[in-house]
Design an enzyme around this catalytic site. Structure first.
Site, PDB file in Angstrom:
ATOM      1  N   TYR A  67       0.854  -1.198   0.000  1.00  0.00           N
ATOM      2  CA  TYR A  67       0.000   0.000   0.000  1.00  0.00           C
ATOM      3  C   TYR A  67       0.885   1.241   0.000  1.00  0.00           C
ATOM      4  CZ  TYR A  67      -5.025  -0.358   0.117  1.00  0.00           C
ATOM      5  OH  TYR A  67      -6.330  -0.491  -0.261  1.00  0.00           O
ATOM      6  N   GLU A  69      -0.633   4.834  -0.539  1.00  0.00           N
ATOM      7  CA  GLU A  69      -1.437   6.026  -0.824  1.00  0.00           C
ATOM      8  C   GLU A  69      -0.585   7.277  -0.688  1.00  0.00           C
ATOM      9  OE1 GLU A  69      -4.963   6.081   1.580  1.00  0.00           O
ATOM     10  OE2 GLU A  69      -5.754   4.305   0.561  1.00  0.00           O
ATOM     11  N   ASP A 220      -7.002  13.453 -25.110  1.00  0.00           N
ATOM     12  CA  ASP A 220      -6.976  12.044 -24.694  1.00  0.00           C
ATOM     13  C   ASP A 220      -6.337  11.301 -25.863  1.00  0.00           C
ATOM     14  OD1 ASP A 220      -7.411   9.385 -24.256  1.00  0.00           O
ATOM     15  OD2 ASP A 220      -9.489   9.600 -23.615  1.00  0.00           O
ATOM     16  N   THR A 246      -4.018   5.805 -22.007  1.00  0.00           N
ATOM     17  CA  THR A 246      -3.866   4.486 -21.408  1.00  0.00           C
ATOM     18  C   THR A 246      -2.472   4.001 -21.778  1.00  0.00           C
ATOM     19  OG1 THR A 246      -4.881   3.575 -23.393  1.00  0.00           O
ATOM     20  CG2 THR A 246      -6.286   3.786 -21.446  1.00  0.00           C
ATOM     21  N   LYS A 249      -2.494   0.167 -25.083  1.00  0.00           N
ATOM     22  CA  LYS A 249      -2.889   0.074 -26.502  1.00  0.00           C
ATOM     23  C   LYS A 249      -1.618   0.097 -27.357  1.00  0.00           C
ATOM     24  CE  LYS A 249      -7.472   2.047 -25.741  1.00  0.00           C
ATOM     25  NZ  LYS A 249      -7.512   2.768 -24.448  1.00  0.00           N
ATOM     26  N   ARG A 255      -2.260  -2.788 -18.542  1.00  0.00           N
ATOM     27  CA  ARG A 255      -3.507  -2.013 -18.529  1.00  0.00           C
ATOM     28  C   ARG A 255      -3.382  -0.911 -17.495  1.00  0.00           C
ATOM     29  NH1 ARG A 255      -7.090  -4.746 -21.624  1.00  0.00           N
ATOM     30  NH2 ARG A 255      -8.577  -3.074 -21.330  1.00  0.00           N
TER      31      ARG A 255
HETATM   32  N1  DSN Z   1     -12.739   0.898 -24.919  1.00  0.00           N
HETATM   33  C1  DSN Z   1     -11.472   1.260 -25.493  1.00  0.00           C
HETATM   34  C2  DSN Z   1     -11.435   0.987 -26.945  1.00  0.00           C
HETATM   35  O1  DSN Z   1     -11.700  -0.138 -27.317  1.00  0.00           O
HETATM   36  O2  DSN Z   1     -11.125   1.862 -27.742  1.00  0.00           O
HETATM   37  C3  DSN Z   1     -11.087   2.623 -25.182  1.00  0.00           C
HETATM   38  O3  DSN Z   1     -10.982   2.777 -23.813  1.00  0.00           O
END
Ligand code: DSN
Length: 418
Positions: A67, A69, A220, A246, A249, A255
């Site tokens: 932990y 925080e 984003d 994120t 990707k 993730r």
């Molecule tokens: N849900 C994702 C996508 O497939 O593009 C984005 O967060």
């Protein structure tokens, strides 16, 4: 790492699954079945990728026990800003991770590596810049935006007053509409970014409009972050007040999410992540994020991204050659949308049929879609995952041929049943 035939060059996955199966046969079996599916299928979901074995191993390491925080730094005292003892190692790790991500994007922005996901990064980013009830100008989910960009069923659509800019008749972001709506609605925040948009996003034009109307500008970049890191898409750094992403990707990490902000927003960003949006950070994921940041700084990664883009163009061109409609008529990035509006079956029907053929895609709305989102008139196709597995342009042309065959069979079946 898996190759294009589904062979795994490391023993990591199998040893790991074997161990889990010994301890929990039920869960172990679910994992093994999914591993087999991922090995054998052609994975075309544009938001998915295969991370390295080192990233995967970090996700399952002892840091999950800790932990922490707070933050490794306290601006006032200069000491650790954690609410727990024993954080000396994760403090160093988190600082290292932040520095690595700045290196990936060649930026001096403040970075917070704690967001558990892209949606949580966006929740915190809005909190850092605006108040509940304020107006956001963004791209709608139907036109290629994201759920957390103001969809009425999401926190973003419930907490904020969201106005959407349109795409033109060819599916391109309509910058004139952005300017017109910015002037008439005077948003507090203008948001650029998408989850199903295949063209370059003109961050400079967005930033100019935001400046004209006195709005904050947020990007984003979740889908195209890898392309930005490798120089295959213009960068929003220096233009946007806050940039979210994120890490799983095109960045090929675990993730999770990241928030970058101009230095003057550092404190607001940090307190919007913890304690506003989240409690304890996932230090095992932060370790994995740091490893993927190291990987993303390499020449090998840059070459990988260039191949992702070449593959996407070749894949898309093959569909165009076969006579299909593609939203915007092509692609500049890692994805594109096949438009099935003129077909007697939906994107969902095709997704289900392709699943049976070992090809994984997702149904996706196309601009002006007449079908509901659960059916949708398109499928989204992305090249990031299979490029990691070694696919080249010829491999993607062959997959286009396989999808074309399935579509022709389905069309013939529908015609027969009429
Ligand atoms: N849900 C994702 C996508 O497939 O593009 C984005 O967060």
């Amino acid at each position: 790492m898996l190759d294009k035939s589904g062979n795994d060059s490391s023993s990591y996955n199998m040893d790991d699954i074997k161990f889990i199966k010994e301890k929990s046969p039920v869960v172990g079996q679910f994992i093994e079945d999914e591993y087999e599916r991922q090995k054998n299928n052609v994975e075309l979901i544009a938001s998915e990728n295969y991370c390295s074995d080192a990233v995967l191993a970090a996700c399952g390491c002892c840091l999950t026990w800790k932990y922490a925080e707070g933050y490794p730094y306290d601006r006032k005292s200069g000491n650790t800003g954690r609410y727990y003892g024993g954080t000396e190692n994760v403090d160093k790790l988190e600082e290292y991770c932040c520095n690595k991500w700045r290196e990936v994007f060649n930026t001096d922005y403040h970075v917070n590596v704690q967001p558990h996901s892209g949606s949580q990064a966006n929740l915190a980013a809005y909190r850092a810049l605006i108040n509940h009830g304020d107006t956001i100008l963004a791209m709608s989910l139907n036109n290629g935006g994201h759920l957390s960009h103001g969809s009425s069923v999401n926190f973003s659509g419930k907490l904020y007053n969201v106005v959407f800019y349109d795409v033109d008749e060819n599916g391109y972001i309509d910058m004139e509409d952005v300017r017109k709506k910015a002037k008439s609605y005077r948003p507090n925040l203008i948001l650029a970014g998408a989850s199903a948009y295949s063209r370059i996003i003109d961050f400079e034009a967005f930033a100019k409009i935001a400046k004209e109307v006195g709005a904050y500008f947020m990007v984003d970049m979740a889908h195209i972050a890898g392309l930005i890191a490798a120089g295959a898409h213009p960068s929003p750094f220096g233009l946007a007040d806050i940039v979210t992403t994120t890490t799983h990707k095109t960045l090929r990490g675990p993730r999770g999410g990241l928030i970058f902000g101009k230095p003057e927003f550092a404190h607001k960003i940090d307190s919007a992540v913890f304690p506003y949006a989240q409690g304890g950070p996932l230090e095992h994921i932060i370790a994995a994020k740091a490893i993927s940041a190291e990987e993303d700084c390499t020449e090998e990664y840059r070459k990988y991204i260039m191949q992702v883009v070449l593959n996407s163009k070749a894949f898309c061109d093959e569909f165009l050659k076969l006579g299909y409609k593609v939203v915007t008529g092509g692609t500049d990035n890692h994805l594109f949308l096949l438009d099935l509006s003129d077909f007697p079956f939906s994107g969902n029907d095709l997704q289900i049929r392709l699943d049976q053929e070992g090809i994984t895609v997702n149904k996706n709305a196309v601009p002006g879609d007449k079908r509901p989102p659960s059916e949708a008139s398109g499928i989204r196709l992305g090249t990031a995952a299979m490029t990691t597995r070694g696919y080249d342009e010829d491999d993607f042309r062959a997959v286009a041929g396989r999808i074309d065959k399935v579509i022709k069979e389905m069309t013939a079946e529908y015609e027969e049943n009429e």
